[in-house]
Design an enzyme around this catalytic site. Structure first.
Site, PDB file in Angstrom:
ATOM      1  N   ASP A   1      -7.371  -8.356 -17.718  1.00  0.00           N
ATOM      2  CA  ASP A   1      -7.168  -8.369 -19.175  1.00  0.00           C
ATOM      3  C   ASP A   1      -6.028  -9.326 -19.496  1.00  0.00           C
ATOM      4  O   ASP A   1      -5.552 -10.068 -18.622  1.00  0.00           O
ATOM      5  CB  ASP A   1      -6.967  -6.946 -19.724  1.00  0.00           C
ATOM      6  CG  ASP A   1      -5.616  -6.345 -19.376  1.00  0.00           C
ATOM      7  OD1 ASP A   1      -4.819  -7.014 -18.672  1.00  0.00           O
ATOM      8  OD2 ASP A   1      -5.344  -5.216 -19.818  1.00  0.00           O
TER       9      ASP A   1
ATOM     10  N   CYS B   1      -4.983  -5.526 -14.322  1.00  0.00           N
ATOM     11  CA  CYS B   1      -4.523  -5.345 -15.707  1.00  0.00           C
ATOM     12  C   CYS B   1      -3.017  -5.161 -15.649  1.00  0.00           C
ATOM     13  O   CYS B   1      -2.373  -5.644 -14.709  1.00  0.00           O
ATOM     14  CB  CYS B   1      -5.266  -4.198 -16.396  1.00  0.00           C
ATOM     15  SG  CYS B   1      -5.105  -2.573 -15.640  1.00  0.00           S
TER      16      CYS B   1
ATOM     17  N   THR C   1      -1.198  -2.329 -15.319  1.00  0.00           N
ATOM     18  CA  THR C   1      -0.856  -1.384 -14.248  1.00  0.00           C
ATOM     19  C   THR C   1      -1.895  -1.326 -13.132  1.00  0.00           C
ATOM     20  O   THR C   1      -1.613  -0.773 -12.064  1.00  0.00           O
ATOM     21  CB  THR C   1      -0.756   0.039 -14.814  1.00  0.00           C
ATOM     22  OG1 THR C   1      -2.038   0.376 -15.385  1.00  0.00           O
ATOM     23  CG2 THR C   1       0.332   0.153 -15.878  1.00  0.00           C
TER      24      THR C   1
ATOM     25  N   HIS D   1     -15.453   8.538   9.070  1.00  0.00           N
ATOM     26  CA  HIS D   1     -15.215   8.317   7.639  1.00  0.00           C
ATOM     27  C   HIS D   1     -16.509   8.315   6.828  1.00  0.00           C
ATOM     28  O   HIS D   1     -16.491   8.524   5.623  1.00  0.00           O
ATOM     29  CB  HIS D   1     -14.464   7.006   7.426  1.00  0.00           C
ATOM     30  CG  HIS D   1     -13.172   6.940   8.187  1.00  0.00           C
ATOM     31  ND1 HIS D   1     -12.105   7.765   7.909  1.00  0.00           N
ATOM     32  CD2 HIS D   1     -12.804   6.184   9.248  1.00  0.00           C
ATOM     33  CE1 HIS D   1     -11.125   7.505   8.750  1.00  0.00           C
ATOM     34  NE2 HIS D   1     -11.519   6.556   9.576  1.00  0.00           N
TER      35      HIS D   1
ATOM     36  N   ARG E   1     -17.397  11.414   4.883  1.00  0.00           N
ATOM     37  CA  ARG E   1     -16.533  11.614   3.702  1.00  0.00           C
ATOM     38  C   ARG E   1     -16.945  10.682   2.560  1.00  0.00           C
ATOM     39  O   ARG E   1     -16.940  11.093   1.390  1.00  0.00           O
ATOM     40  CB  ARG E   1     -15.073  11.387   4.098  1.00  0.00           C
ATOM     41  CG  ARG E   1     -14.619  12.406   5.150  1.00  0.00           C
ATOM     42  CD  ARG E   1     -13.410  11.986   5.914  1.00  0.00           C
ATOM     43  NE  ARG E   1     -13.111  12.960   6.975  1.00  0.00           N
ATOM     44  CZ  ARG E   1     -12.278  12.719   7.981  1.00  0.00           C
ATOM     45  NH1 ARG E   1     -11.667  11.552   8.090  1.00  0.00           N
ATOM     46  NH2 ARG E   1     -12.070  13.639   8.893  1.00  0.00           N
TER      47      ARG E   1
END
Ligand code: RB5
Length: 151
Positions: free
Chosen positions: A9, A66, A68, A134, A137
């Site tokens: 953004d 962006c 954060t 993995h 999961r």
């Protein structure tokens, strides 16, 4: 070579451009879905554009930036088959590929500097999913997404 899609953004245009050029210089094919200016815009637009390309196979992985990284990751994780990780350390950026089979990396241009941003991206794109223990999961994540998860 992996194909990548990158989006951002208005808070992250300069960082996105630098990350894109870095990845191109490393030999990756990178599609930039915007935004392209610092005019205020809405991060879901660009997260959605990028995730569609990962979903339909036009890109192997996505990078979303962006302010954060959080808004981008929230939107990305609403997409079926997208496993987005918001990271600000290189260990997590690598491990989320190896263990979670993450296919989208998010981070914040107001959180990390450009040096760390490039290290995050390199750790992410260079790591491979390990599968094995993995896989069950990651399958559970998919089951949650499909509403079929049972303990
Ligand atoms: C834009 O000001 C900011 O809210 C956005 O870049 C992002 O940080 C949202 O999560």
């Amino acid at each position: 070579m992996k194909k990548l899609v990158i989006g951002c953004d208005h808070a992250a245009v300069e960082m996105k451009n630098t990350v894109r050029e870095h990845l191109i210089s490393r030999g990756f094919e990178v599609e930039d879905v915007g935004t392209y200016t610092t005019d205020s815009c809405n991060y879901p637009v660009f997260a959605h554009r990028a995730c569609l390309k990962v979903q339909n196979g036009e890109a192997d992985m996505g990078i979303l930036i962006c302010g954060t990284g959080i808004g981008m990751s929230l939107v990305a994780n609403k997409h079926r088959g997208i496993r987005a990780a918001c990271c600000s350390d290189t260990f997590s950026a690598r491990l989320t590929r190896q263990h979670n089979d993450a296919n989208v990396l998010c981070f914040g241009a107001r959180v990390v500097g450009i040096g760390l941003a490039l290290d995050l991206v390199d750790n992410f794109v260079d790591a491979n999913y390990e599968g094995g223990k993995h896989a069950a999961r990651v399958d559970m994540i998919t089951a949650v997404e499909n509403g079929t998860f049972t303990e």
